[in-house]
Design a protein around this motif. Structure first.
Motif, short mmCIF file in Angstrom:
data_model
loop_
_atom_site.label_atom_id
_atom_site.label_comp_id
_atom_site.label_asym_id
_atom_site.label_seq_id
_atom_site.Cartn_x
_atom_site.Cartn_y
_atom_site.Cartn_z
N LEU A 19 22.52 13.90 -4.92
CA LEU A 19 23.35 12.73 -4.60
C LEU A 19 24.19 12.26 -5.79
N CYS A 20 24.07 12.95 -6.93
CA CYS A 20 24.80 12.57 -8.15
C CYS A 20 24.49 11.14 -8.57
N LEU A 21 23.22 10.78 -8.47
CA LEU A 21 22.78 9.44 -8.86
C LEU A 21 22.15 9.50 -10.25
N SER A 22 22.45 8.52 -11.06
CA SER A 22 21.73 8.36 -12.31
C SER A 22 20.37 7.75 -11.99
N GLN A 23 19.46 7.82 -12.94
CA GLN A 23 18.17 7.17 -12.72
C GLN A 23 18.37 5.67 -12.49
N THR A 27 17.17 3.47 -9.24
CA THR A 27 16.29 2.30 -9.31
C THR A 27 16.90 1.12 -8.55
N GLU A 28 18.20 0.99 -8.62
CA GLU A 28 18.87 -0.09 -7.88
C GLU A 28 18.75 0.13 -6.37
N LYS A 29 18.99 1.35 -5.92
CA LYS A 29 18.91 1.65 -4.49
C LYS A 29 17.49 1.50 -3.95
N ALA A 30 16.50 1.87 -4.77
CA ALA A 30 15.11 1.84 -4.33
C ALA A 30 14.43 0.50 -4.63
N ASN A 31 15.10 -0.35 -5.38
CA ASN A 31 14.56 -1.65 -5.76
C ASN A 31 13.23 -1.51 -6.51
N VAL A 32 13.26 -0.68 -7.56
CA VAL A 32 12.10 -0.51 -8.44
C VAL A 32 12.55 -0.77 -9.87
N HIS A 33 11.59 -0.93 -10.78
CA HIS A 33 11.90 -1.24 -12.17
C HIS A 33 12.70 -0.11 -12.80
N VAL A 50 4.09 2.84 -0.76
CA VAL A 50 5.24 1.96 -0.59
C VAL A 50 6.43 2.48 -1.40
N ASN A 51 6.17 2.91 -2.63
CA ASN A 51 7.25 3.40 -3.47
C ASN A 51 7.73 4.78 -3.04
N VAL A 52 6.85 5.60 -2.47
CA VAL A 52 7.28 6.88 -1.90
C VAL A 52 8.31 6.59 -0.81
N LEU A 55 11.66 5.36 -2.32
CA LEU A 55 12.43 6.45 -2.93
C LEU A 55 13.02 7.37 -1.87
N ALA A 56 12.24 7.69 -0.85
CA ALA A 56 12.76 8.55 0.21
C ALA A 56 13.98 7.92 0.87
N LYS A 57 13.88 6.64 1.16
CA LYS A 57 15.01 5.93 1.77
C LYS A 57 16.23 5.93 0.85
N ALA A 58 16.01 5.64 -0.43
CA ALA A 58 17.11 5.61 -1.40
C ALA A 58 17.72 6.99 -1.60
#
Length: 72
Positions: A19-23, A27-33, A50-52, A55-58
């Motif tokens: 997806l050419c996403l930076s880390q 984190t923004e898309k997945a709403n994690v630290h 929950v975090n799996v 991340l899958a959704k993001a």
């Protein structure tokens, strides 16, 4: 256990790069630290269900794609 975590982290990295996403963007898309993705990708953290899901959704993939042994 470490092989499972490293394999999961490699899948997260693989799909993030597709997806050419930076880390940081992931984190923004997945709403994690902001430091969390790095520890996941290196297999350093035992991720929660929950975090799996987050991340899958993001990453725009099904949860099973992150959890199955041979997904790519």
């Amino acid at each position: 256990m470490n092989d499972i975590l490293r394999n999961f982290g490699a899948k997260v990295r693989h799909y993030r790069e597709i997806l050419c996403l930076s880390q940081e963007k992931l984190t923004e898309k997945a709403n994690v630290h902001r430091t969390y993705i790095g520890t996941v990708e290196r297999g350093e953290t035992n991720i929660t269900l929950v975090n799996v899901y987050k991340l899958a959704k993001a990453l725009e993939v099904d949860v099973t794609q992150l959890l199955t042994e041979n997904c790519f």
